[in-house]
Motif scaffolding. Structure first.
Motif, PDB file in Angstrom:
ATOM      1  N   ARG A   1      34.017  18.636 -17.004  1.00 13.27           N
ATOM      2  CA  ARG A   1      33.452  19.980 -16.774  1.00 13.27           C
ATOM      3  C   ARG A   1      33.515  20.383 -15.311  1.00 13.27           C
ATOM      4  N   THR A   2      33.524  19.409 -14.405  1.00 12.39           N
ATOM      5  CA  THR A   2      33.483  19.711 -12.977  1.00 12.39           C
ATOM      6  C   THR A   2      34.670  19.144 -12.210  1.00 12.39           C
ATOM      7  N   LEU A   3      35.364  18.157 -12.812  1.00  9.52           N
ATOM      8  CA  LEU A   3      36.446  17.420 -12.152  1.00  9.52           C
ATOM      9  C   LEU A   3      35.973  16.790 -10.845  1.00  9.52           C
ATOM     10  N   ARG A   4      34.768  16.255 -10.896  1.00  6.70           N
ATOM     11  CA  ARG A   4      34.213  15.471  -9.793  1.00  6.70           C
ATOM     12  C   ARG A   4      33.882  14.077 -10.312  1.00  6.70           C
ATOM     13  N   GLU A   5      33.924  13.086  -9.413  1.00  2.00           N
ATOM     14  CA  GLU A   5      33.696  11.713  -9.848  1.00  2.00           C
ATOM     15  C   GLU A   5      32.290  11.531 -10.415  1.00  2.00           C
ATOM     16  N   THR A   6      32.247  10.722 -11.472  1.00  2.00           N
ATOM     17  CA  THR A   6      30.982  10.407 -12.135  1.00  2.00           C
ATOM     18  C   THR A   6      31.148   9.040 -12.787  1.00  2.00           C
ATOM     19  N   PRO A   7      30.065   8.312 -13.049  1.00  2.00           N
ATOM     20  CA  PRO A   7      30.214   7.042 -13.763  1.00  2.00           C
ATOM     21  C   PRO A   7      30.897   7.236 -15.115  1.00  2.00           C
ATOM     22  N   ALA A   8      31.605   6.213 -15.553  1.00  2.00           N
ATOM     23  CA  ALA A   8      32.347   6.309 -16.810  1.00  2.00           C
ATOM     24  C   ALA A   8      31.430   6.693 -17.964  1.00  2.00           C
ATOM     25  N   GLU A   9      30.241   6.102 -18.009  1.00  5.88           N
ATOM     26  CA  GLU A   9      29.326   6.397 -19.115  1.00  5.88           C
ATOM     27  C   GLU A   9      28.953   7.873 -19.154  1.00  5.88           C
ATOM     28  N   ALA A  10      28.788   8.487 -17.985  1.00  4.40           N
ATOM     29  CA  ALA A  10      28.422   9.902 -17.944  1.00  4.40           C
ATOM     30  C   ALA A  10      29.565  10.778 -18.443  1.00  4.40           C
ATOM     31  N   ALA A  11      30.798  10.460 -18.053  1.00  7.01           N
ATOM     32  CA  ALA A  11      31.946  11.237 -18.514  1.00  7.01           C
ATOM     33  C   ALA A  11      32.112  11.109 -20.027  1.00  7.01           C
ATOM     34  N   LEU A  12      31.912   9.905 -20.555  1.00  4.00           N
ATOM     35  CA  LEU A  12      32.056   9.703 -21.989  1.00  4.00           C
ATOM     36  C   LEU A  12      30.904  10.335 -22.767  1.00  4.00           C
ATOM     37  N   ASP A  13      29.704  10.352 -22.173  1.00  8.81           N
ATOM     38  CA  ASP A  13      28.591  11.072 -22.797  1.00  8.81           C
ATOM     39  C   ASP A  13      28.918  12.562 -22.899  1.00  8.81           C
ATOM     40  N   ALA A  14      29.592  13.099 -21.884  1.00 13.62           N
ATOM     41  CA  ALA A  14      29.986  14.510 -21.920  1.00 13.62           C
ATOM     42  C   ALA A  14      30.950  14.766 -23.079  1.00 13.62           C
ATOM     43  N   LEU A  15      31.852  13.822 -23.327  1.00 17.34           N
ATOM     44  CA  LEU A  15      32.782  13.956 -24.451  1.00 17.34           C
ATOM     45  C   LEU A  15      32.034  13.938 -25.780  1.00 17.34           C
ATOM     46  N   LEU A  16      31.087  13.017 -25.912  1.00 20.76           N
ATOM     47  CA  LEU A  16      30.295  12.972 -27.147  1.00 20.76           C
ATOM     48  C   LEU A  16      29.491  14.260 -27.337  1.00 20.76           C
ATOM     49  N   GLU A  17      28.944  14.765 -26.261  1.00 21.11           N
ATOM     50  CA  GLU A  17      28.170  16.007 -26.350  1.00 21.11           C
ATOM     51  C   GLU A  17      29.060  17.183 -26.741  1.00 21.11           C
ATOM     52  N   TYR A  18      30.245  17.254 -26.142  1.00 19.09           N
ATOM     53  CA  TYR A  18      31.165  18.362 -26.414  1.00 19.09           C
ATOM     54  C   TYR A  18      31.608  18.374 -27.877  1.00 19.09           C
ATOM     55  N   THR A  19      31.822  17.212 -28.451  1.00 15.43           N
ATOM     56  CA  THR A  19      32.325  17.118 -29.825  1.00 15.43           C
ATOM     57  C   THR A  19      31.222  16.889 -30.851  1.00 15.43           C
ATOM     58  N   ASP A  20      29.961  16.982 -30.444  1.00 13.05           N
ATOM     59  CA  ASP A  20      28.850  16.550 -31.284  1.00 13.05           C
ATOM     60  C   ASP A  20      28.827  17.235 -32.642  1.00 13.05           C
ATOM     61  N   ALA A  21      28.946  18.559 -32.680  1.00 14.28           N
ATOM     62  CA  ALA A  21      28.853  19.272 -33.953  1.00 14.28           C
ATOM     63  C   ALA A  21      29.993  18.890 -34.883  1.00 14.28           C
ATOM     64  N   ALA A  22      31.199  18.775 -34.336  1.00 13.25           N
ATOM     65  CA  ALA A  22      32.338  18.402 -35.172  1.00 13.25           C
ATOM     66  C   ALA A  22      32.194  16.977 -35.689  1.00 13.25           C
ATOM     67  N   LEU A  23      31.756  16.057 -34.829  1.00 12.23           N
ATOM     68  CA  LEU A  23      31.553  14.680 -35.275  1.00 12.23           C
ATOM     69  C   LEU A  23      30.495  14.621 -36.370  1.00 12.23           C
TER      70      LEU A  23
END
Length: 367
Positions: free
Chosen positions: A293-315
């Motif tokens: 969402r920002t293209l700034r460095e973040t811990p891996a877990e935070a980036a992957l949490d963002a992916l889960l959040e983005y796809t939550d309804a579809a999943l």
């Protein structure tokens, strides 16, 4: 529910030395005479004779997909054994190798056109096909999943070793793969017409021979009514492959819904996505990664949490949410393929023994 199909490329190796063996013609011949109707057409040759590819059927249930991947890995192992080899779900060979190109006019053309780049491409990927209703929907999906694809490479990273040494990368395969002139992130296409015009213009240059050489991170399949996501390493464990496939379907469904709702795609330049892709290949699950969402460095877990959040309804609507969360939590706890290979090596295994352990893991046996 959208169907999903998976293509996995496996490495054929010696049981004793761990070195890649150029035996795919013999393995395919063994498969051809096996008489197993369920395997008919599932296996194919790849660029080099040290590789074997299989493709699952399109399936909508992820448990069935896992069962099929395990079954086809097992079948590959049986046919390889008849040719005196083993199969390892490794995205690059840890040991030095001089690959042997398969026969065929297309592969010969590639060798003449791309020279050393073709010789270097003993790399094994995992491609996920997700069904779409039309080219227009498919291109709308392609335009909207661009900022998220590199996270699938981080999840699947399984190629830390290259030519007998540690590359320093989680997915060195992706760095080698991106030496192809058409590979990597792409700019938005805008429409199916725009996509097909882009491909025609690329072919008109004469650099590429056919549409099969358009190696975007994701593309419209030229064989099936699918979006084909091509960023992942072949995964050491079948459970990781299923996680990648689950998240790929979640991304496709989320993007298609956004398109139908009139939400425009993010206008992120491909150059920035190349940087995000490099970061994912370098760091893998141990991070840092770039936040999509920002293209700034973040811990891996935070980036992957963002992916889960983005796809939550579809999943959730596909019945995959709990399984995806459990699988990702388990993967982060035990480490991905790259981390596990390095742990074996640091624990006293030489690279030959690392390959042998990975043969066992590929077969579903504990390391």
């Amino acid at each position: 529910m959208r169907t999903v199909g998976v293509e996995e490329e496996l490495l054929l190796v010696s049981a004793t030395t761990g070195e890649p063996l150029a035996v795919s013609p013999a393995v395919l011949a063994a498969e051809a005479v096996s008489g197993d109707g369920e395997e008919q057409g599932a296996f194919e040759k790849e660029l080099h004779q040290e590789q074997l590819e299989f493709a699952t059927r399109p399936l909508s249930d992820m448990r069935e997909l896992r069962d099929e991947i395990v079954r086809l890995r097992g079948a590959a192992a049986r046919h390889a054994a008849e040719a005196g080899a083993r199969v390892a779900a490794l995205a690059t060979s840890p040991l030095p190798v001089e690959p042997s190109r398969n026969l065929g006019r297309r592969y010969r053309w590639m060798a003449e056109q791309f020279a050393l780049t073709t010789q270097e491409q003993l790399t094994c990927g995992c491609h996920v096909h997700v069904s779409v209703e039309s080219d227009e929907e498919g291109v709308a999906v392609l335009d909207r999943i661009r900022p998220w694809l590199y996270l699938l490479n981080a999840i699947s990273g399984n190629s830390p070793f290259w030519d007998g040494q540690d590359s320093g990368y989680s997915s060195y395969r992706s760095r080698v793969w991106n030496r192809w002139p058409s590979a990597g992130p792409y700019e938005p296409f805008g429409s199916a017409k725009g996509y097909h015009e882009r491909v025609r213009d690329m072919l008109a240059t004469g650099v590429l021979r056919d549409t099969g050489m358009v190696y975007f991170d994701a593309r419209l399949s030229h064989s099936y009514p699918t979006v084909e996501i091509r960023v992942a390493d072949v995964c050491l464990e079948a459970d990781t492959t299923v996680l990648v496939a689950t998240l790929a379907r979640g991304l496709v469904e989320t993007a298609a819904r956004a398109w139908r709702d009139g939400e425009p795609p993010a206008r992120i330049p491909a150059g920035l996505l190349r940087l995000a892709s490099w970061r994912a290949a370098r760091s893998g699950l141990q991070g840092p990664l770039l936040d999509p969402r920002t293209l700034r460095e973040t811990p891996a877990e935070a980036a992957l949490d963002a992916l889960l959040e983005y796809t939550d309804a579809a999943l959730r609507d596909c019945g995959d949410r709990d399984g995806a969360h459990r699988a990702l939590t388990a993967l982060l706890a035990r480490g991905g393929g790259a981390q596990r290979q390095r742990e074996l090596h640091r624990g006293g295994c030489d690279l030959r023994e690392v390959v042998q352990e990975c043969v066992r893991i590929t077969a579903g046996e504990a390391a």
